[in-house]
Design a protein around this motif. Structure first.
Motif, mmCIF file in Angstrom:
data_model
loop_
_atom_site.group_PDB
_atom_site.id
_atom_site.type_symbol
_atom_site.label_atom_id
_atom_site.label_comp_id
_atom_site.label_asym_id
_atom_site.label_seq_id
_atom_site.Cartn_x
_atom_site.Cartn_y
_atom_site.Cartn_z
ATOM 1 N N LEU A 350 55.346 22.294 73.589
ATOM 2 C CA LEU A 350 55.980 21.583 74.692
ATOM 3 C C LEU A 350 57.320 22.228 75.018
ATOM 4 C CD1 LEU A 350 55.655 19.050 76.521
ATOM 5 C CD2 LEU A 350 56.966 17.795 74.804
ATOM 6 N N TYR A 351 57.507 22.623 76.285
ATOM 7 C CA TYR A 351 58.726 23.297 76.708
ATOM 8 C C TYR A 351 59.264 22.659 77.996
ATOM 9 C CZ TYR A 351 57.727 27.094 73.426
ATOM 10 O OH TYR A 351 57.494 27.828 72.293
ATOM 11 N N CYS A 352 60.566 22.776 78.210
ATOM 12 C CA CYS A 352 61.178 22.424 79.487
ATOM 13 C C CYS A 352 61.427 23.720 80.247
ATOM 14 C CB CYS A 352 62.481 21.658 79.271
ATOM 15 S SG CYS A 352 62.241 20.035 78.529
ATOM 16 N N VAL A 353 60.832 23.843 81.437
ATOM 17 C CA VAL A 353 60.824 25.101 82.186
ATOM 18 C C VAL A 353 62.052 25.175 83.089
ATOM 19 C CG1 VAL A 353 59.553 26.498 83.852
ATOM 20 C CG2 VAL A 353 58.311 25.203 82.088
ATOM 21 N N ASP A 354 62.761 26.307 83.032
ATOM 22 C CA ASP A 354 63.902 26.555 83.905
ATOM 23 C C ASP A 354 63.527 27.435 85.096
ATOM 24 O OD1 ASP A 354 65.679 25.131 82.266
ATOM 25 O OD2 ASP A 354 65.929 26.864 80.963
ATOM 26 N N GLN A 355 62.604 28.380 84.874
ATOM 27 C CA GLN A 355 62.293 29.345 85.918
ATOM 28 C C GLN A 355 60.881 29.889 85.735
ATOM 29 O OE1 GLN A 355 64.144 33.480 86.092
ATOM 30 N NE2 GLN A 355 65.384 32.447 87.655
ATOM 31 N N VAL A 356 60.180 30.139 86.849
ATOM 32 C CA VAL A 356 58.856 30.761 86.856
ATOM 33 C C VAL A 356 58.941 32.007 87.730
ATOM 34 C CG1 VAL A 356 56.420 30.487 87.456
ATOM 35 C CG2 VAL A 356 57.712 28.524 86.564
ATOM 36 N N MET A 357 58.402 33.140 87.239
ATOM 37 C CA MET A 357 58.461 34.383 88.002
ATOM 38 C C MET A 357 57.095 35.043 88.026
ATOM 39 S SD MET A 357 61.019 37.669 87.559
ATOM 40 C CE MET A 357 60.290 38.221 86.024
ATOM 41 N N SER A 358 56.717 35.586 89.182
ATOM 42 C CA SER A 358 55.449 36.296 89.355
ATOM 43 C C SER A 358 55.715 37.633 90.015
ATOM 44 C CB SER A 358 54.495 35.467 90.228
ATOM 45 O OG SER A 358 53.374 36.246 90.614
ATOM 46 N N LEU A 359 55.094 38.714 89.441
ATOM 47 C CA LEU A 359 55.163 40.051 90.036
ATOM 48 C C LEU A 359 53.747 40.539 90.278
ATOM 49 C CD1 LEU A 359 57.561 39.936 87.648
ATOM 50 C CD2 LEU A 359 58.022 42.218 88.556
ATOM 51 N N ASP A 360 53.504 41.171 91.445
ATOM 52 C CA ASP A 360 52.197 41.793 91.632
ATOM 53 C C ASP A 360 52.376 43.297 91.777
ATOM 54 O OD1 ASP A 360 52.747 42.489 94.270
ATOM 55 O OD2 ASP A 360 51.713 40.741 95.108
ATOM 56 N N ALA A 361 51.279 44.007 91.892
ATOM 57 C CA ALA A 361 51.322 45.474 91.851
ATOM 58 C C ALA A 361 52.095 46.061 93.011
ATOM 59 C CB ALA A 361 49.898 46.035 91.818
#
Length: 382
Positions: A350-361
Motif C-alpha cells: 500500500l502506497y500513497c502516490v505523489d506522481q505518475v509518469m509515462s514515456l513512449d518511444a
C-alpha cells in the motif's frame, strides 16, 4: 487529596468523613440503601487513579489496582470478588458519569481513560453482603494514589505516547499503623527515581519539555549525540538525566536521539520520595518525528516498486511487462478492448502516490500529479 466522603445510610454517628480523617481509631460505618452498600470519596480536582486501598477496624485490607481500562484487577483482599470499584467523573450538570471496572466496556465514547475522574466509589450489592453474612460495613481509612490529570494544548510535532512507567520502591506500611499483616507501599527510603515514556514506534527526539499547567519548567534539546544536560533550560536541570531508549528493537544502528522511549531520571534523590511536582514536572511532552531509514526514504519518495502490469488487448508480442522493465528499447503496446484503451500496474504493498509518469518511444512524456483528492491535476503532456 481526598476532599470529602459519602456513604449509603450512616450507621449511628459513624460519619463517612471518619474514613478519610487519617485516624485508625475512627471509622465510617454504613448499612445498605435500597440498592447496595456503598462508600465514595471526592478529590480536589481531576486525577488518574493508580491504586485504591480500604482498611477496616478488623484489619480486612483491600487493595485495588487501576489502569486505563478501569479498576479492580488485580485486587488483594478477602472480598475482592464481591466489591465493585468505580472512578467517578462529575460533569458540568453536577451529575456523575460512572467509569466502572464492570461496565467500562460500554463507555468507549468517553474521552478520558476509565481510571481518571474526580472521585472513587466502592460498592457491594445486598445479595453479595447476604452471601458474606454482613449487615453493615466499616471503613477505618480510605486511601487513593494517582496523579493529577492536566488538560493542555497539543504541541506541534508532539510524539504520541503508548504508555508510561515510573520506578517505585515499596516498604511495609502496616507496621507503622500497628498492624502485623505485611503490606507494601511507597517507601520514604528511595535513592533514585525515573519515569519512562514509550512511543508506539521508533521516533527521533528533538526536544523534551516538562510542564506545570501551561508553564514550561524545563526544556532539553536532543541531537544525534543524545540529550545532554548542557542543553537543558530550567531551575533544576542538575537533578535530571534525559536519555532516549531503544528497548526490544532490532534497529541497533540508530542515532542517540532515536528510539522507542524517553527516560527522565533523578540519579540521586537524597533518600527521600520527592514527587515529580517538587522538581517542576507534572506533565512531560516529547517532540520529534518518525524514524525512517535512508533506503526506505528513497523508495517512498522516488519510486514505488512495481510488481506487475496489465493492459487492454496486447498488440502482437508487446507484453505489458515491457512497460516496467526499465528499458527504453522495449514497449508495451495495446489496442482498445470493447470499452477503452487502458494500462495498469500493481504495487508490492500500500502506497500513497505523489506522481505518475509515462514515456513512449516517440518521447511523448506525460506527468500527472496526485494529491489526497486524486490524480491528474495538474498534468504535463500533449
Amino acid at each position: 487529596p481526598l476532599k470529602s466522603a459519602e456513604s449509603s445510610i450512616i450507621l449511628r454517628y459513624n460519619d463517612p468523613e471518619f474514613g478519610i480523617d487519617g485516624k485508625m481509631n475512627t471509622s465510617a460505618k454504613f448499612v445498605s440503601d435500597e440498592d447496595s452498600f456503598w462508600y465514595q470519596v471526592h478529590f480536589d480536582g481531576l486525577y488518574c487513579v493508580d491504586q485504591v486501598m480500604s482498611l477496616d477496624a478488623d484489619i480486612y485490607t483491600h487493595t485495588w489496582t487501576c489502569t486505563e481500562s478501569g479498576c479492580g484487577d488485580p485486587c488483594e483482599g478477602r472480598m475482592c470478588q464481591y466489591v465493585d470499584v468505580t472512578v467517578l467523573n462529575e460533569n458540568h450538570q453536577n451529575t456523575f458519569t460512572e467509569l466502572s471496572s464492570k461496565s467500562c466496556g460500554d463507555l468507549s465514547s468517553i474521552k478520558i481513560p476509565a481510571n481518571c475522574g474526580d472521585g472513587v466509589k466502592i460498592s457491594m450489592s445486598k445479595a453479595n453482603a447476604k452471601t458474606l453474612g454482613y449487615d453493615y460495613f466499616e471503613v477505618s481509612e480510605f486511601s487513593v494514589t494517582g496523579r493529577r490529570q492536566t488538560l493542555r494544548r497539543k504541541f506541534e510535532e508532539e510524539i504520541p505516547v503508548k504508555s508510561a512507567e515510573s520506578s517505585v520502591l515499596l516498604y511495609d506500611l502496616m507496621s507503622e499503623l500497628g498492624i502485623n499483616t505485611p503490606r507494601r507501599y511507597i517507601s520514604d527510603d528511595v535513592s533514585s527515581w525515573y519515569i519512562k515514556i514509550y512511543f508506539p514506534d521508533t521516533y527521533c527526539v528533538d526536544k523534551v519539555l516538562s510542564l506545570i499547567g501551561p508553564v514550561t519548567t524545563h526544556s532539553w534539546e536532543c541531537f544525534k549525540e543524545g540529550c545532554g544536560t548542557t542543553s537543558c533550560k530550567g531551575s533544576r536541570c542538575g537533578y535530571f538525566r534525559v536519555s532516549v531508549l531503544n528497548e526490544g528493537s532490532h534497529d541497533t544502528d540508530l542515532p542517540d536521539n532515536c528510539g522507542n522511549a524517553v527516560k527522565i531520571s533523578i540519579p540521586e534523590a537524597d533518600n527521600k520520595v520527592l514527587d515529580f511536582d517538587y522538581f517542576g514536572i507534572s506533565e512531560v511532552v516529547v517532540m520529534g518525528f518518525p524514524f525512517v531509514s535512508e533506503l526506505v526514504t528513497r523508495q517512498q519518495i522516488w519510486a514505488v516498486p512495481l510488481k506487475s502490469a496489465e493492459s487492454s488487448i496486447i498488440l502482437r508480442y508487446n507484453d505489458p511487462e515491457f512497460g516496467i522493465d526499465g528499458k527504453m528499447n522495449t514497449s508495451a503496446k495495446f489496442v482498445s478492448d470493447e470499452d477503452s484503451f487502458w494500462y495498469q500496474v500493481h504495487f508490492d504493498g500500500l502506497y500513497c502516490v505523489d506522481q505518475v509518469m509515462s514515456l513512449d518511444a516517440d518521447i511523448y512524456t506525460h506527468t500527472w500529479t496526485c494529491t489526497e483528492s486524486g490524480c491528474g491535476d495538474p498534468c504535463e503532456g500533449r
